[in-house]
Design a protein around this motif. Sequence first.
Motif, mmCIF file in Angstrom:
data_model
loop_
_atom_site.group_PDB
_atom_site.id
_atom_site.type_symbol
_atom_site.label_atom_id
_atom_site.label_comp_id
_atom_site.label_asym_id
_atom_site.label_seq_id
_atom_site.Cartn_x
_atom_site.Cartn_y
_atom_site.Cartn_z
ATOM 1 N N GLU A 261 0.842 -1.195 -0.003
ATOM 2 C CA GLU A 261 0.061 0.005 -0.170
ATOM 3 C C GLU A 261 0.950 1.177 0.125
ATOM 4 O O GLU A 261 2.021 1.315 0.474
ATOM 5 C CB GLU A 261 -1.029 0.006 1.171
ATOM 6 C CG GLU A 261 -1.982 -0.893 1.276
ATOM 7 C CD GLU A 261 -3.163 -0.872 0.173
ATOM 8 O OE1 GLU A 261 -3.305 0.137 -0.287
ATOM 9 O OE2 GLU A 261 -3.771 -1.861 -0.022
ATOM 10 N N ARG A 295 -10.085 2.767 -5.397
ATOM 11 C CA ARG A 295 -8.681 3.240 -5.769
ATOM 12 C C ARG A 295 -8.786 4.541 -6.742
ATOM 13 O O ARG A 295 -9.640 4.603 -7.617
ATOM 14 C CB ARG A 295 -8.039 2.110 -6.421
ATOM 15 C CG ARG A 295 -7.648 0.950 -5.735
ATOM 16 C CD ARG A 295 -6.821 0.980 -4.326
ATOM 17 N NE ARG A 295 -6.907 -0.392 -3.826
ATOM 18 C CZ ARG A 295 -6.195 -0.447 -2.429
ATOM 19 N NH1 ARG A 295 -5.310 0.546 -2.079
ATOM 20 N NH2 ARG A 295 -6.020 -1.627 -1.913
ATOM 21 N N GLU A 299 -3.108 5.584 -8.269
ATOM 22 C CA GLU A 299 -2.805 4.272 -7.635
ATOM 23 C C GLU A 299 -2.845 3.001 -8.624
ATOM 24 O O GLU A 299 -2.352 2.102 -8.730
ATOM 25 C CB GLU A 299 -4.059 3.829 -6.526
ATOM 26 C CG GLU A 299 -3.448 4.810 -5.215
ATOM 27 C CD GLU A 299 -4.599 4.278 -4.204
ATOM 28 O OE1 GLU A 299 -4.036 3.377 -3.133
ATOM 29 O OE2 GLU A 299 -5.482 4.442 -4.022
ATOM 30 N N ARG A 304 -0.766 -0.531 -8.466
ATOM 31 C CA ARG A 304 -1.625 -1.758 -8.307
ATOM 32 C C ARG A 304 -1.384 -2.571 -9.412
ATOM 33 O O ARG A 304 -1.275 -2.225 -10.572
ATOM 34 C CB ARG A 304 -3.342 -1.236 -8.048
ATOM 35 C CG ARG A 304 -3.668 -0.233 -7.204
ATOM 36 C CD ARG A 304 -3.614 -1.010 -5.801
ATOM 37 N NE ARG A 304 -4.081 -1.948 -5.411
ATOM 38 C CZ ARG A 304 -4.153 -2.803 -4.495
ATOM 39 N NH1 ARG A 304 -2.919 -2.735 -3.634
ATOM 40 N NH2 ARG A 304 -4.888 -3.839 -4.398
#
Length: 461
Positions: A261, A295, A299, A304
């Motif tokens: 993350e 998201r 991201e 991701r």
Amino acid sequence: MPNSPKIDEVLSTLDADLPQALARLEAFLRIPSISTDPAHRGDVRRAAEWLCAELQSLGFDASIRNTPGHPMVVAHSPKGTRRPLLFYGHYDVQPVDPLELWDRPPFEPEIQDTPEGRVIRGRGAADDKGQLMTFVEAFRAWKAVHGELPSDLTLLFEGEEESGSPSLQPFLRENADELRAGIAMICDTGMYSDGRPAITTQLRGLLGEEIVVRAADCDLHSGSFGGLAANPIQLLVNALATVKDADGRITLPGFYDGVEELTEELRADWQDLGFDTGEFLSRVGLNRPVGETGRTGLEMVWNRPTFEINGISGGYAGAGFKTVLPAEARAKVSFRLTGTQDAQAIRETFRAHVRAAIPADCTVAFHGHGASPASRMDISDPAFAAAKAALSQEWGREAAYIGAGGSIPIAGDFKTILGMDSMLIGFGRDDDRIHSPNEKYDLESFAKGARSWARILAALS
């Protein structure tokens, strides 16, 4: 920041020489160095020879190094006392298909005026010949002013990047002592947005797979066998469709192991970039984002992992209509990886997922197409701050540390094989149409890109 007392002269020399620099770039772009097409093998070598001759004319100790595939071009400047730097780019280009969508022949480059500014259009203009030549033109101007090249430079220009770099890792291992430096400079990236320079500090990895499903031993009449015999296209699309759920998450067991993350600090930094998902998609005729629920746009493209179906084929797709159950279906898929995801583990899990969807009287075969991990750079190295300051000075805007959704395996290879981080600095724009018809490179990117490298060389002296 540390600076060369002659940097202003170097920059003025670059400005004055811009017409000649563009002529050199046009000559380079005319060589159809398509590494994936065996018919262009001689052209790829011709591009290597052109590049090697240019470097030799500047005083580099440059040579063509043969590999089992296409050659590498390696060059060195004289030894000195500066921190050794390795510069990497690639001189091969993507295929041009579909040719009919080009507005002009792809290997007849032309400088054009557009509503957004002047550009040079042609295959390889942005990816990566134009970017690579920003290195070379900066070195040329440096020598013109100082009377000698910057010391302790190694150049590695590859001819197989667009075909998966099959010779690169063995070449790095066999020549590690010669190529190892303090830090690598990679030009195959872009700016965050028009006018804002950037240093890419993290890259997604890439895993590719080709799947071949076979059912009956020949194509079947759909009236006689439809509803009874297995249809390999149906089997294949069913298997692929269940790799993602309704929220955009990938369903393979253990897939998210190693996915990291964002830190709160990095999340705040990226938020400050003001990325507009809708505006970004509007550039390609879309307006609705897909992907993981909850998201942000940055991201999803930088941090991701993904699964995408890149191509699918089978049955009859010609003119008219043919009602068959095909004997075979094929698909090519790719995963973008982040954090410390294990590419080989994901490959095996994906294959098991597909096998589970194939009946016992049908077969499935897999062909791997590369597997490279994600990369993240250590920006605590003072060179990053020096380069960021040099970029900010040249472009008149604060340079940004950014991520990249694409994969540049060489950055990971430099880390694992040569033990050094990379600084990824390029001047491409989102609308450069790399890998697509009508590829272009902004003249501003070319001119200020070369000026930027001159400033970086001075800052790292």
